[in-house]
Design an enzyme around this catalytic site. Structure first.
Site, PDB file in Angstrom:
ATOM      1  N   ARG A  58       0.935  -1.015  -0.025  1.00 46.00           N
ATOM      2  CA  ARG A  58      -0.042  -0.168   0.049  1.00 46.00           C
ATOM      3  C   ARG A  58       0.785   1.251  -0.112  1.00 46.00           C
ATOM      4  O   ARG A  58       0.562   2.225  -0.708  1.00 46.00           O
ATOM      5  CB  ARG A  58      -0.925   0.074   1.215  1.00 46.00           C
ATOM      6  CG  ARG A  58      -1.729   1.276   1.417  1.00 46.00           C
ATOM      7  CD  ARG A  58      -3.031   1.276   2.122  1.00 46.00           C
ATOM      8  NE  ARG A  58      -2.937   0.495   3.249  1.00 46.00           N
ATOM      9  CZ  ARG A  58      -2.246   0.575   4.557  1.00 46.00           C
ATOM     10  NH1 ARG A  58      -1.628   1.839   4.763  1.00 46.00           N
ATOM     11  NH2 ARG A  58      -2.272  -0.035   5.496  1.00 46.00           N
ATOM     12  N   ASP A 109      -8.422  17.800 -14.472  1.00 45.01           N
ATOM     13  CA  ASP A 109      -8.770  16.454 -14.989  1.00 45.01           C
ATOM     14  C   ASP A 109      -8.323  16.269 -16.520  1.00 45.01           C
ATOM     15  O   ASP A 109      -9.187  17.064 -17.307  1.00 45.01           O
ATOM     16  CB  ASP A 109     -10.351  16.169 -14.854  1.00 45.01           C
ATOM     17  CG  ASP A 109     -10.556  14.613 -15.209  1.00 45.01           C
ATOM     18  OD1 ASP A 109      -9.745  14.186 -16.158  1.00 45.01           O
ATOM     19  OD2 ASP A 109     -11.643  14.316 -14.769  1.00 45.01           O
ATOM     20  N   LYS A 139      -8.759   5.293 -19.332  1.00 47.67           N
ATOM     21  CA  LYS A 139      -9.000   5.601 -20.669  1.00 47.67           C
ATOM     22  C   LYS A 139      -7.773   5.822 -21.559  1.00 47.67           C
ATOM     23  O   LYS A 139      -7.210   4.574 -21.785  1.00 47.67           O
ATOM     24  CB  LYS A 139      -9.584   7.117 -20.597  1.00 47.67           C
ATOM     25  CG  LYS A 139     -10.667   7.186 -19.550  1.00 47.67           C
ATOM     26  CD  LYS A 139     -11.948   6.469 -19.749  1.00 47.67           C
ATOM     27  CE  LYS A 139     -12.837   6.389 -18.604  1.00 47.67           C
ATOM     28  NZ  LYS A 139     -13.346   7.591 -17.797  1.00 47.67           N
TER      29      LYS A 139
HETATM   30  C1  PLP Z   1     -13.740   8.067 -16.710  1.00 48.81           C
HETATM   31  C2  PLP Z   1     -13.530   9.485 -16.027  1.00 48.81           C
HETATM   32  C3  PLP Z   1     -13.534   9.762 -14.941  1.00 48.81           C
HETATM   33  C4  PLP Z   1     -13.373   8.452 -13.748  1.00 48.81           C
HETATM   34  O1  PLP Z   1     -12.344   7.486 -13.905  1.00 48.81           O
HETATM   35  P1  PLP Z   1     -12.667   5.915 -13.299  1.00 48.81           P
HETATM   36  O2  PLP Z   1     -11.297   5.603 -13.755  1.00 48.81           O
HETATM   37  O3  PLP Z   1     -13.876   5.487 -14.126  1.00 48.81           O
HETATM   38  O4  PLP Z   1     -12.921   5.981 -11.975  1.00 48.81           O
HETATM   39  C5  PLP Z   1     -13.041  10.880 -14.520  1.00 48.81           C
HETATM   40  N1  PLP Z   1     -12.858  11.938 -15.371  1.00 48.81           N
HETATM   41  C6  PLP Z   1     -13.184  11.724 -16.808  1.00 48.81           C
HETATM   42  C7  PLP Z   1     -12.918  12.734 -17.436  1.00 48.81           C
HETATM   43  C8  PLP Z   1     -13.347  10.461 -16.959  1.00 48.81           C
HETATM   44  O5  PLP Z   1     -13.755  10.210 -18.310  1.00 48.81           O
END
Ligand code: PLP
Length: 388
Positions: free
Chosen positions: A46, A170, A195
């Site tokens: 962890r 993000d 992604k």
């Molecule tokens: C998918 C996504 C998230 C969340 O990520 P997870 O891996 O599904 O928890 C956050 N921000 C954006 C822009 C995303 O496309």
């Protein structure tokens, strides 16, 4: 070294013991100490794991940060960033944030006394006016989803700096191939590694990157204390995915640009949202802020209603009907019934997310095949709707 070279080599030295070109996956949860209380670098997974270190080094390098943290999902990464906040603090977030982020801010963080305001981050004066004395964090996304709104990250960073507020971006949709927010003045970059970073629809993961060691130490403390770290197998798959990140994102962006141009010209398509198009309101900023392409996400509308869009997304063969994005497989979805279904209908309308909106995540298939697929589905959807 150039981006794609660093993506392959930084954090990826051959295994010292065996010379293996690909590093082993360290599944161990714990590490032997030569003497009590004297770990040799790793003591418990962890707190740190060699396979995780490798992917963290690579991600930090590509985002031009000093250090990164690999987490169990994108949401756990965002949550870890929000752990910097305390009761009484305020977060200002853009209106086009990911639905899960919206839920985290409004239904989890609020329980610990953190207040949240959403404001349109593409309208800088209005956005700045929403900052309060107790604002500690600004959180934005660019391009935003599903309308691909473009926020001027450098301009928001100036505002954040002026008010002494941390800026988190993000960067999932752009990926570090197209945008590196830390170089534009952001303090924290967050990724859903689910992604583009991993890129093959087989990993759930997240990441945080910073350029300040003191901020990293605070984030690390929160992650180690709460425990949502990325598993060794996911770290390995993400490392593997990142080796082709630039090639994938550039090619997927090129294909998306061609599809956007095709859709704009299509007589049955009423509107196309893609930052690469000169008609997009964020095009000029995107040209400055994004390097090499405008991303592989777009949305569009026919003239029609909810049912017609539903028919369209159910009629493609190559574009698979699913949420998520960023992988080699192209996906299609209807925000009103899928990714944004949890929004109240009025909120969707206020955001400009119409019932007829269709969102694409463009993969690595050949553009001609994708074009044909869309052409047929549009014909089916509009033909049916004329009859009914
Ligand atoms: C998918 C996504 C998230 C969340 O990520 P997870 O891996 O599904 O928890 C956050 N921000 C954006 C822009 C995303 O496309």
């Amino acid at each position: 070294m150039k981006f794609r070279t660093r993506a392959i080599h930084v954090g990826n030295a051959p295994d010292k013991e065996t010379g293996a070109v690909v590093q082993p996956i360290h599944m161990a949860s714990t590490f032997v100490m030569p003497a009590a209380g004297e770990p040799t670098g790793y003591d418990y997974s962890r707190s740190g794991n060699p396979t995780r270190t490798a992917v963290e080094v690579t991600i930090a390098e590509l985002e031009e940060g000093c250090a990164a943290l690999a987490l169990a999902s994108g949401m756990s990464a965002t949550h870890a960033a929000m752990l910097l906040l305390e009761s009484g603090d305020h977060v200002l977030a853009g209106t086009d944030i990911y639905g899960g982020t919206y839920r985290l801010l409004h239904n989890i963080l609020n329980r610990s006394g953190v207040a949240v305001t959403l404001a349109d981050s593409t309208e800088l004066a209005k956005f700045e006016a929403a900052i309060r004395p107790e604002t500690k964090m600004i959180w934005i996304e660019s391009p935003g989803n599903p309308l691909m709104s473009v926020t001027d990250i450098a301009a928001v960073a100036e505002i954040a700096k002026k008010h002494g507020v941390l800026l988190g971006v993000d960067n999932t949709l752009a990926s570090p191939v197209l945008t590196r927010p830390l170089t534009l003045g952001a303090d924290i970059v967050m990724h859903s590694a689910t992604k583009y970073l991993s890129g093959h629809s087989d990993v759930l993961g997240g990441a945080l990157v910073v350029k300040d060691q003191e901020l990293f130490d605070r984030l690390y403390f929160g992650v180690n204390a709460t425990g949502a770290v990325m598993s060794p197998m996911s770290c390995f798959l993400t490392t593997r995915g990142i080796k082709t990140l630039e090639l994938r994102v550039l090619e997927q962006s090129r294909t998306t640009m061609k599809l956007a141009e095709f859709l704009v010209e299509h007589p049955l398509v009423a509107k196309v949202n893609y930052p690469g198009l000169a008609i997009h309101p964020g095009h000029e900023i995107a040209k400055r802020q994004m390097t090499g392409g405008f991303g592989a996400m777009l949305s569009f509308e026919l003239d029609g209603n909810f049912e017609q869009a539903k028919k369209l997304v159910e009629s493609t063969k190559l574009f698979q009907l699913a949420v998520s994005l960023g992988a080699v497989e192209s996906l299609i979805e209807q925000p009103a019934s899928m990714s944004h279904a949890s929004y109240a209908a009025e909120d969707r309308a206020a955001h400009g997310i119409s019932d007829g909106l269709v969102r694409l995540s463009v993969g690595l298939e050949h553009v001609d095949d994708l074009k044909n697929d869309l052409e047929k589905a549009i014909a089916i959807a509009t033909g049916e709707s004329k009859v009914s």
